[in-house]
Enzyme design. Structure first.
Site, PDB file in Angstrom:
ATOM      1  N   THR A  62       0.812  -1.304   0.232  1.00 46.12           N
ATOM      2  CA  THR A  62      -0.208  -0.125  -0.140  1.00 46.12           C
ATOM      3  C   THR A  62       0.725   1.310  -0.384  1.00 46.12           C
ATOM      4  O   THR A  62       2.037   1.212  -0.197  1.00 46.12           O
ATOM      5  CB  THR A  62      -0.801  -0.091   0.855  1.00 46.12           C
ATOM      6  OG1 THR A  62      -1.991  -1.134   1.279  1.00 46.12           O
ATOM      7  CG2 THR A  62      -1.294   1.362   1.728  1.00 46.12           C
ATOM      8  N   HIS A  90      -1.951  -6.074   6.932  1.00 40.04           N
ATOM      9  CA  HIS A  90      -3.160  -7.174   6.342  1.00 40.04           C
ATOM     10  C   HIS A  90      -4.829  -6.544   6.959  1.00 40.04           C
ATOM     11  O   HIS A  90      -4.524  -6.558   8.475  1.00 40.04           O
ATOM     12  CB  HIS A  90      -2.731  -8.175   7.222  1.00 40.04           C
ATOM     13  CG  HIS A  90      -3.409  -9.690   6.908  1.00 40.04           C
ATOM     14  ND1 HIS A  90      -3.039 -10.581   7.485  1.00 40.04           N
ATOM     15  CD2 HIS A  90      -4.425  -9.526   6.141  1.00 40.04           C
ATOM     16  CE1 HIS A  90      -4.815 -11.441   6.744  1.00 40.04           C
ATOM     17  NE2 HIS A  90      -5.056 -10.692   5.509  1.00 40.04           N
ATOM     18  N   GLY A  91      -5.045  -6.176   5.915  1.00 42.85           N
ATOM     19  CA  GLY A  91      -6.160  -5.290   6.236  1.00 42.85           C
ATOM     20  C   GLY A  91      -7.058  -5.171   7.047  1.00 42.85           C
ATOM     21  O   GLY A  91      -7.666  -4.724   7.553  1.00 42.85           O
ATOM     22  N   THR A 142      -0.129   0.349   7.377  1.00 46.80           N
ATOM     23  CA  THR A 142      -0.354  -0.790   6.148  1.00 46.80           C
ATOM     24  C   THR A 142      -0.615  -1.840   6.055  1.00 46.80           C
ATOM     25  O   THR A 142       1.325  -2.471   7.841  1.00 46.80           O
ATOM     26  CB  THR A 142       0.992  -0.173   5.014  1.00 46.80           C
ATOM     27  OG1 THR A 142       1.277  -1.588   4.053  1.00 46.80           O
ATOM     28  CG2 THR A 142       2.077   0.317   5.903  1.00 46.80           C
ATOM     29  N   ARG A 201     -13.959  -7.652  -1.958  1.00 44.43           N
ATOM     30  CA  ARG A 201     -12.951  -7.271  -0.631  1.00 44.43           C
ATOM     31  C   ARG A 201     -12.394  -5.986  -0.389  1.00 44.43           C
ATOM     32  O   ARG A 201     -11.652  -5.318  -1.442  1.00 44.43           O
ATOM     33  CB  ARG A 201     -11.761  -8.015  -0.688  1.00 44.43           C
ATOM     34  CG  ARG A 201     -11.443  -8.267   0.729  1.00 44.43           C
ATOM     35  CD  ARG A 201     -10.291  -7.025   0.339  1.00 44.43           C
ATOM     36  NE  ARG A 201      -8.794  -6.958   1.971  1.00 44.43           N
ATOM     37  CZ  ARG A 201      -7.923  -6.848   1.707  1.00 44.43           C
ATOM     38  NH1 ARG A 201      -7.466  -5.635   0.939  1.00 44.43           N
ATOM     39  NH2 ARG A 201      -7.507  -6.206   2.611  1.00 44.43           N
ATOM     40  N   VAL A 202     -12.835  -5.486   0.517  1.00 44.42           N
ATOM     41  CA  VAL A 202     -12.422  -3.635   0.941  1.00 44.42           C
ATOM     42  C   VAL A 202     -11.646  -3.692   1.967  1.00 44.42           C
ATOM     43  O   VAL A 202     -12.011  -4.557   2.862  1.00 44.42           O
ATOM     44  CB  VAL A 202     -13.421  -2.792   1.186  1.00 44.42           C
ATOM     45  CG1 VAL A 202     -13.346  -1.541   1.772  1.00 44.42           C
ATOM     46  CG2 VAL A 202     -14.753  -3.110  -0.396  1.00 44.42           C
ATOM     47  N   GLY A 203     -10.263  -3.663   2.088  1.00 41.85           N
ATOM     48  CA  GLY A 203      -9.300  -3.779   2.785  1.00 41.85           C
ATOM     49  C   GLY A 203      -9.733  -2.146   4.176  1.00 41.85           C
ATOM     50  O   GLY A 203     -10.702  -1.773   3.458  1.00 41.85           O
ATOM     51  N   ASP A 204      -8.262  -1.978   5.345  1.00 41.36           N
ATOM     52  CA  ASP A 204      -8.515  -0.888   5.600  1.00 41.36           C
ATOM     53  C   ASP A 204      -7.941   0.605   5.250  1.00 41.36           C
ATOM     54  O   ASP A 204      -8.540   1.334   5.452  1.00 41.36           O
ATOM     55  CB  ASP A 204      -7.849  -1.107   6.968  1.00 41.36           C
ATOM     56  CG  ASP A 204      -5.806  -1.532   6.780  1.00 41.36           C
ATOM     57  OD1 ASP A 204      -5.822  -2.075   5.246  1.00 41.36           O
ATOM     58  OD2 ASP A 204      -5.316  -0.596   6.728  1.00 41.36           O
TER      59      ASP A 204
HETATM   60  N1  ASP Z   1      -3.936  -2.878   4.024  1.00 39.40           N
HETATM   61  C1  ASP Z   1      -4.213  -3.368   2.635  1.00 39.40           C
HETATM   62  C2  ASP Z   1      -5.294  -4.465   2.622  1.00 39.40           C
HETATM   63  O1  ASP Z   1      -5.273  -5.190   3.248  1.00 39.40           O
HETATM   64  C3  ASP Z   1      -2.593  -3.697   1.974  1.00 39.40           C
HETATM   65  C4  ASP Z   1      -1.080  -3.297   2.434  1.00 39.40           C
HETATM   66  O2  ASP Z   1      -1.034  -2.686   3.398  1.00 39.40           O
HETATM   67  O3  ASP Z   1      -0.321  -4.440   2.562  1.00 39.40           O
HETATM   68  O4  ASP Z   1      -5.140  -3.925   1.030  1.00 39.40           O
END
Ligand code: ASP
EC number: 3.4.19.5
Length: 319
Positions: free
Chosen positions: A183, A236-237, A234, A211-214
């Site tokens: 990210t 694992h969302g 950044t 899928r929606v991340g953080d």
């Molecule tokens: N946080 C991002 C997501 O989960 C990925 C990342 O930051 O590496 O989409």
């Protein structure tokens, strides 16, 4: 030094381009040079805005645009593929002045998704747009649009194929989740005393479509409030959403009077203990900068109050 000069606010900026399993022994000197150059370019884009007296929102946007245009990073041009071999990008911006924010999720079209998020903040009455409606909004927002192939890169395709082959082999998913993501994001304080944050991502390799991340979730991957701090995360969302990382740091500072460094370090440690690898970059209105991570590396760069530009990649690496 006059009283006015003594109280002059010194701008600061910190940015990241993803965190995870980033090891010295698997990175070639050429790769390291390219990553550091990309980080420096992005830092320079934001720093130029700040040193000219520009605002934090313009600075973080400029830094993120630079990284979105760099195919090395998982955002914009270098976005990863979903399991359907498509790209679905997420982005958000937030201003610490009044908690104004804008976010966009699941889009493929705008060359710079961060500008789409900013358009949501500035040109719509909403804060979060998704999917087809989001795309239609961006098409009418005078943004540069690109065909899907613009976002296709060889290295991301290889990563997708490796991930799909791994899944097809029936092997347990015990390999490091961190290898699949990335990210970009930035947080800054300007000479006016205002903070802002911006985050943009292609998400995780082979993610389920939809899928929606953080990153675009205000209070998770992106946060800004002048009373506390500006944050771009950044990692694992799913874990960063469950922990409401951005707002959690804010709450510890605002309600428990913790320092930026302590709040950020403790939250990232706790997310890691839950199983969520990653990190964040943050600044506060006093010009403090924090860049904690709970994994082996995070592509990062910053300029603190001393005006010196730093880049770092590995956990123990503070150039
Ligand atoms: N946080 C991002 C997501 O989960 C990925 C990342 O930051 O590496 O989409």
């Amino acid at each position: 030094m006059s009283a006015a000069e003594e109280h002059k606010i010194v701008p600061v900026i910190a940015l990241h381009a993803g965190a995870g399993t980033i090891r010295r022994d698997t990175m070639t000197p050429e790769q390291e040079t390219a990553y550091r150059a990309g980080l420096r370019d992005a830092l320079e884009a934001g720093r130029t805005v700040l040193l000219a007296g520009g605002n934090a929102m313009d600075a973080v946007t400029a830094a993120v645009v630079s990284m979105e245009d760099n195919p090395l990073f998982n955002a914009g041009r270098g976005s990863v593929f979903t399991s359907d071999r498509t790209h679905e990008m997420d982005a958000a911006v937030m201003s610490g002045v009044d908690r104004a924010c804008g976010a966009i999720t699941g889009i493929c079209g705008p060359r710079n998704p961060v500008l789409a998020a900013r358009a949501v903040m500035e040109k719509s009455e909403h804060v979060f747009l998704a999917g087809d409606g989001a795309r239609r909004f961006t098409e009418t927002s005078a943004l540069t649009m690109m065909p899907p192939t613009y976002f296709d890169t060889e290295s991301r395709l290889k990563a997708l194929e490796a991930e799909l082959a791994h899944r097809a082999s029936g092997a347990s998913d015990d390999h490091d989740e961190a290898r699949k993501h990335g990210t970009v994001g930035a947080a800054a304080l300007d000479v006016h005393g205002n903070v802002a944050a911006a985050t943009s991502t292609g998400g995780m390799t082979a993610k389920m479509p939809g899928r929606v991340g953080d990153s675009p979730v205000i209070g998770a991957g992106t946060w800004a409030d002048n009373r506390t701090c500006a944050i771009s995360a950044t990692g694992h969302g799913e874990y960063f959403i469950r922990f409401a990382v951005g707002h959690e740091v804010d709450a510890r500072m605002r309600l428990c009077h913790e320092s930026l460094a302590k709040a950020c370090a403790d939250v990232i440690k706790e997310v890691g203990e839950m199983g969520g690898s990653g990190g964040l970059v943050a600044v506060d209105a006093h010009g403090n900068v924090a860049l904690p991570l709970n994994c082996s590396g995070m592509y990062r760069a910053w300029m603190g109050r001393d005006g010196v530009v730093h880049t770092a990649i590995f956990h123990d690496d503070d150039e």
